[in-house]
Design an enzyme around this catalytic site. Structure first.
Site, PDB file in Angstrom:
ATOM      1  N   ASP A  10       0.831  -1.212   0.000  1.00 31.48           N
ATOM      2  CA  ASP A  10       0.000   0.000   0.000  1.00 31.48           C
ATOM      3  C   ASP A  10       0.866   1.263   0.000  1.00 31.48           C
ATOM      4  OD1 ASP A  10      -1.865   1.993   0.544  1.00 31.48           O
ATOM      5  OD2 ASP A  10      -2.432   1.229   2.520  1.00 31.48           O
ATOM      6  N   HIS A  36      -4.078   4.165   6.656  1.00 29.63           N
ATOM      7  CA  HIS A  36      -2.982   3.707   5.798  1.00 29.63           C
ATOM      8  C   HIS A  36      -1.624   3.906   6.467  1.00 29.63           C
ATOM      9  CE1 HIS A  36      -5.556   3.127   2.264  1.00 29.63           C
ATOM     10  NE2 HIS A  36      -6.219   4.183   2.710  1.00 29.63           N
TER      11      HIS A  36
END
Lengths: 554, 554
Positions: free
Chosen positions: B196, B367
Site C-alpha cells: 500500500d 494507511h
C-alpha cells in the site's frame, strides 16, 4: 473632526462575505460614499462555463452622485479584478499605491479604459480627502508588494481596515508593517476594526517570506546538476525576487514563462519593485544555449490550472519546454482549496516524466494567523469588530478571537453582503439591506447568463438532451414529418438503437393519444410528449435527460 | 513447491494504478488465474453525470476457463464495489473474511445475485487452494475491520500483497496486524511485495485508532450540555464503536442516521463486529423524548456529499434533524482530495446556524506511513518491490523507500494497468500489455456512455446548445417552415432577443447561399449553417455553444 449633527457612518459590504473573493465595501457618511476594493471571484464548480464573477453594484449606481472614489488595498484579483467591468458602468477615480495602480493600469489597458479613468498613486503614510472622509494608507505586508491597510476617518469615528495582511518583520522588499502607526491610531480611538480572517483558524504566526529564500538556497545547493523549474503565483514579486537571488548566487540564468508571470514581472521591474542583475534574465529561446545546471525556469501553473505553462509542460504540450528525467520541479505554493486534485494531477504527470517534484517548505502564506490578528487587535483596540475576508468559518474564528480579547459579543458583527451597518460611538446595528449579487461573466457577456441558464447547463451536463422534432399541418394538426429524435450527451446512439427506436414509438403513441383526445394546443402536446418520453427513459435507464419537443408548422 | 517446468508467474493489474480506486489485479500461473479485489472508482470531475467507474475485464473474459476466483482483501468500495457488475459477466467464486463477505452480500442482494454467486468465508491464518495457487489470509489493521494481507504462493515463488493496511498495536477490536507471520513468510523467501502506497509521502507512523476514542472522551467531557453530532465514514465500524463507547460512558443515547451508515452498522453488529450496550441505540423518532445533552447522532456526510444526512441538516432540508445554536458537530474524518470545498461549505452552513464545529484530532488515517512501510519491507524482505494503491506520486514515494532499504533499482516496478509483469526468482520484466480501461456506470446503463457522450456533455455544460430546425420540401428543397432557433444553456433569451434575431438572419443567409449555389446535400447544408452561425456567435459572444441543425422533409 467632530460629528455635530449626529449623523452615523454606514458600512455596506457589497460582496466578499459569502465567498472567497469579490471584495467590495462601501462606506457612507451623509452625501459621501467611498468604496474599498473591487474584486472578482472565480466561479464555483456548479457555475458551468462561467469565466468570472463580479459584484452587482446597483447600490452604487443608485447613489452615483455620492460616490467619491475607489480606494484599493492591494493588487490581487479578488481586490481589483472587477474594476474594468465596474468602471465601465460608473466612472469614478481610483486611489492606490504605485504597484497596485500599475497592475490596475494593465487591466484598464486591456479594456481600452486607460484614458477614460482617473487613477491616483498614494504613498504609505499619505492621506486623501474624499468628501466627508479622509483615508490614510498604512504600510502592511502581504504576498504582493505595496499592500495597504486603510485608516478611514469620518465625522462619526475612525475605521481601520487591514486589507489582506500578515506581519513580516523581515520582508524581502521594503519595510515591515507599520505597527507603530496602528498603535498611534488605536491610541486616538478607533470605532471599528475590519480585519483579514483568512487564517483565523490557524494558530501561531505566519512565517516571514524571507524563510522561503533560505529554502530556495538549500534546494539550489542540493540540486546543482539539474535544471530547476519553479512554479509560483505570478503576483508574488518577492517570491520571484528570491528565486532570482538564488539563481544569481548559484550562477544560473532565469527564464520566465507564462503570460501573467511575464506581465507582472514586467510591471514590477519597470516600477522598481524587482531588482534583476544584468545578464540574469534570458529569453526562453536562448535556453538551448545553456546547460541544464545553469537554468532556472519561473513559471505559472502552481495551482494546476489546465492552460498554465507548467500544466502544459507536464502534459507534454508545451511548445518550448519538455520535462526530462532529472528535472527538479518546485511548487512554491499551496493548493488553494478546490485545486488539490488538479495540482496532484500535475505532480503525477511530472513524476511520470522522471522529474523530482518538491512541494514542501517552499511556500509561506500571505495572511495573518491567530497571534498576528491578536497583535493588530491589541494595537488598534477597536470598539467594534467586523471580521472580513474569508468564508463564514473564518469570520467566526476571528469573532472568537475578538471575544477572547475582551470585545463584547454584541459589538462583534459578522455581516452578510448587502447588510447596512450603521454605527457611531454609542451604538452599531444592521439597519437595512441593499441589493447585492453575483454577476456572471461568460466570454464577452456580462450578466447575460443567470441562474436559469446555469440550471440548464447543469441539466445538460448531467444527462444530455433529447430533441423531438415534428412538423404538423397548420389546420388539421396532422403529423407531416417526424417525429424525429436527436440526442446529444445521452447515450452512444449506435449501441442504443433499440432504445431510441422504442423512444420513437413512445412519442408516436403520445401524439396518437393527443390526436384521439383532440388536443390541439401545442403547449399541451409538447408536455404530453415530454412526460411520456421522460417516464419511459427513467424506467429504462434511471436517467433524466432534458427533453425538448419542437413543433414546426407547414 | 518447486517450479519444475520453469513457468513464470504473471502479475497483471487490470486497474487501480492510474487512479485512486478500481483496484483489481490478476495473478496468472499456467492455466490458473486468481483475481485480487474488484473495486470501483468514483468519477473524476470531467466525467459529467457518471455515477461510478468500473474496470474493463476483457482479459478475464477472454481467459475465463483459467479464472479460479476473486480473493478480496477488505470491504471498502474501491476493493469490492465493482463485484456485482463484474459477477454478472463472469460468475466465479469470491473468497474473503467474514465482515467483507457480509458487505459483499449486501451488494449482491441489491443486484439480485445472492443466490447465483458462491462466496466463501476465510479466517485469518487460513489458506485456500485455487488452481496452482495457495492464498493465505493474514491479519492486518485498516479503517475497516477484517482487513487482510495475502500471501500468494505459486510454483514460481511467493507474493505478499498487503491490501490497504496500517500497523495498529492497540486496535479497538480484535488483534493487531500479524507482524510475526509477515516475518515468518519473509524468512522463507518472498519473490515480490505489493505494498500500500497511499501514505508513502508521509513521514513517521500512523496513530492508533484508539487515540480517536480518547479525543471523543475529551470532547464529550467538554460539551456536557449540548447535543453532539458526529459525521464519519459509514464503513469505519471501530470509529462507530468508539462513539458508542463514549456515549455510553457519558450517559447519552445514540441515533444513527444516513442509509449507508444504518446498513453497515446493521451488518457489523449482526456479525458480531460491533458491541452495542442495551438501550443505547434509539430510533430517530424517539430523539424528541430525550434532552439534547443526552443525545449523540452518528451520521454520514463527512465528505460534504450533497445528498448525505449531515449536508441535508446543514442545508436545513433534513426531515428529522434541525441544527440549532449550541449543537456540537464533529467531523471524524479528513476530506478526501477533491472534497475540500464541499466539506468547507457544510462547515460554513453549520457555523451559520450557530453550531460549534470541531474538525481537528477526531480522525486518524487507515494507511501506513513511511515507518510502517519500512517495517513491512524489513519483515518481508522481498526480491522485487511492486508499489500499489495510490497515485503515481505515492507509488514513486514508496519506490524511493524501497530503494533506500537496499532493493535494487531494476527490481522495483511501478506498473501501469494492463502491464503483464512476468517474474520468477531469476528475472522480472514487463513482457506484454493487455486491454484495460474504465467503464462508466450511469443510472442503469453500464458502458453505454463513453468518451464521445462525455465530450458532448462537457460541450453542453460549457456553453449550452442552439438547435436550428427547418422543414424542406422533398424535391425542391424549398424551406417550408423555419428556420427556428431554440437554445438551452446559452443566454437568457428574453434579454438577448436581438442577438437571437440576428442569429436567425445568419441562418437564413446561409440557407439562401446554399439555394443560390444549388447545394442540395443535407449534410452540406447543415455544415454551412453550423459554420456561419458558429462564427457569428463567437464574434458576438466569444462563446462556442453546440449547434445542432435539424432538417425535416415534407
Amino acid at each position: 473632526m467632530k460629528n455635530i449633527n449626529n449623523s452615523k457612518l454606514k458600512i455596506i459590504p457589497l460582496g466578499g462575505l459569502e465567498q472567497i473573493g469579490m471584495n467590495i465595501t462601501a462606506f457612507e457618511f451623509e452625501d459621501s460614499i467611498i468604496v474599498v476594493d473591487c474584486g472578482l471571484a472565480f466561479p464555483e464548480d456548479d457555475m458551468l462555463g462561467i469565466d468570472l464573477v463580479i459584484p452587482d453594484i446597483t447600490y452604487l449606481k443608485d447613489n452615483i452622485s455620492k460616490v467619491k472614489g475607489f480606494v484599493i488595498t492591494h493588487g490581487h484579483e479578488d481586490h481589483i479584478g472587477a474594476l474594468p467591468y465596474v468602471l465601465k458602468e460608473i466612472n469614478i477615480p481610483v486611489y492606490a499605491t504605485k504597484l497596485t495602480v500599475g497592475l490596475i493600469d494593465n487591466k484598464l489597458k486591456e479594456h481600452g479604459l486607460l484614458k477614460k479613468v482617473k487613477r491616483k498613486v498614494v504613498k504609505h503614510g499619505q492621506s486623501i480627502n474624499l468628501g466627508a472622509f479622509r483615508v490614510e494608507f498604512i504600510k502592511t505586508n502581504h504576498s504582493i508588494q505595496d499592500a495597504s491597510a486603510l485608516a478611514i476617518y469620518s465625522p462619526a469615528g475612525t475605521i481601520v481596515h487591514t486589507g489582506d495582511f500578515k506581519v513580516d518583520y523581515t520582508p524581502v522588499f521594503g519595510d515591515a508593517i507599520d505597527l507603530q502607526r496602528f498603535g498611534e491610531i488605536g491610541k486616538k480611538g478607533v470605532l471599528a476594526l475590519m480585519c483579514d480572517s483568512t487564517n483565523a483558524e490557524r494558530k501561531g504566526f505566519t512565517m516571514s517570506e524571507r524563510t522561503v529564500g533560505r529554502t530556495f538556497d538549500n534546494i539550489f545547493a542540493e540540486h546543482k546538476n539539474t535544471r530547476i523549474i519553479i512554479a509560483t503565483f505570478a503576483s508574488n514579486v518577492d517570491r520571484v525576487q528570491q528565486i532570482i537571488n538564488s539563481a544569481y548566487k548559484f550562477g544560473r540564468k532565469v527564464v520566465v514563462e507564462g503570460r501573467s508571470m511575464v506581465n507582472v514581472i514586467g510591471t514590477a521591474s519597470e516600477l522598481g519593485y524587482l531588482n534583476i542583475p544584468d545578464n540574469t534574465l534570458i529569453e526562453i529561446e536562448q535556453m538551448k544555449n545553456y546547460p541544464d545546471e545553469q537554468m532556472v525556469l519561473i513559471t505559472t501553473g502552481s495551482q494546476g490550472e489546465s492552460m498554465a505553462a507548467l500544466s502544459r509542460m507536464a502534459a507534454d504540450v508545451h511548445k518550448k519546454v519538455t520535462i526530462k528525467p532529472g528535472d527538479t520541479v518546485i511548487f512554491s505554493s499551496n493548493p488553494i482549496p478546490g485545486n488539490e486534485k488538479a495540482v496532484s494531477k500535475v505532480i503525477n504527470e511530472l513524476s511520470m516524466k522522471g522529474a523530482d517534484v518538491i512541494f514542501q517548505d517552499a511556500h509561506v502564506s500571505g495572511h495573518a494567523c491567530q497571534e498576528e490578528i491578536k497583535l493588530i487587535y491589541s494595537l488598534v483596540r477597536p470598539k467594534y469588530a467586523i471580521p472580513v475576508h474569508g468564508e463564514y468559518r473564518h469570520l467566526k474564528a476571528q469573532a472568537e478571537i475578538a471575544k477572547n480579547l475582551g470585545i463584547e459579543k454584541e459589538n462583534i458583527f459578522i455581516l452578510s453582503s448587502g447588510d447596512v451597518l450603521e454605527l457611531d460611538d454609542s451604538q452599531a446595528k444592521v439597519v437595512n439591506h441593499v441589493q447585492t449579487g453575483a454577476i456572471f461573466v461568460d466570454g464577452l457577456g456580462v450578466g447575460d447568463v443567470g441562474n436559469i441558464v446555469l440550471r440548464d447547463r447543469q441539466h445538460l451536463a448531467e444527462d444530455g438532451i433529447l430533441i423531438v422534432v415534428l412538423t404538423l399541418e397548420k389546420h388539421s394538426n396532422m403529423v407531416m414529418a417526424g417525429p424525429d429524435i436527436v440526442s446529444r450527451g445521452f447515450v452512444y446512439v449506435r449501441e442504443s438503437e433499440s432504445l431510441m427506436e422504442e423512444a420513437r414509438h413512445v412519442v408516436e403513441n403520445s401524439l396518437d393519444y393527443c390526436m384521439d383526445k383532440k388536443i390541439t394546443d401545442w403547449g399541451k402536446i409538447k408536455n404530453n410528449v415530454k412526460e411520456s418520453l421522460g417516464d419511459f427513459l427513467w424506467k429504462k435507464t434511471k436517467r433524466n435527460p432534458m427533453i425538448l419537443p419542437i413543433i414546426m408548422e407547414v
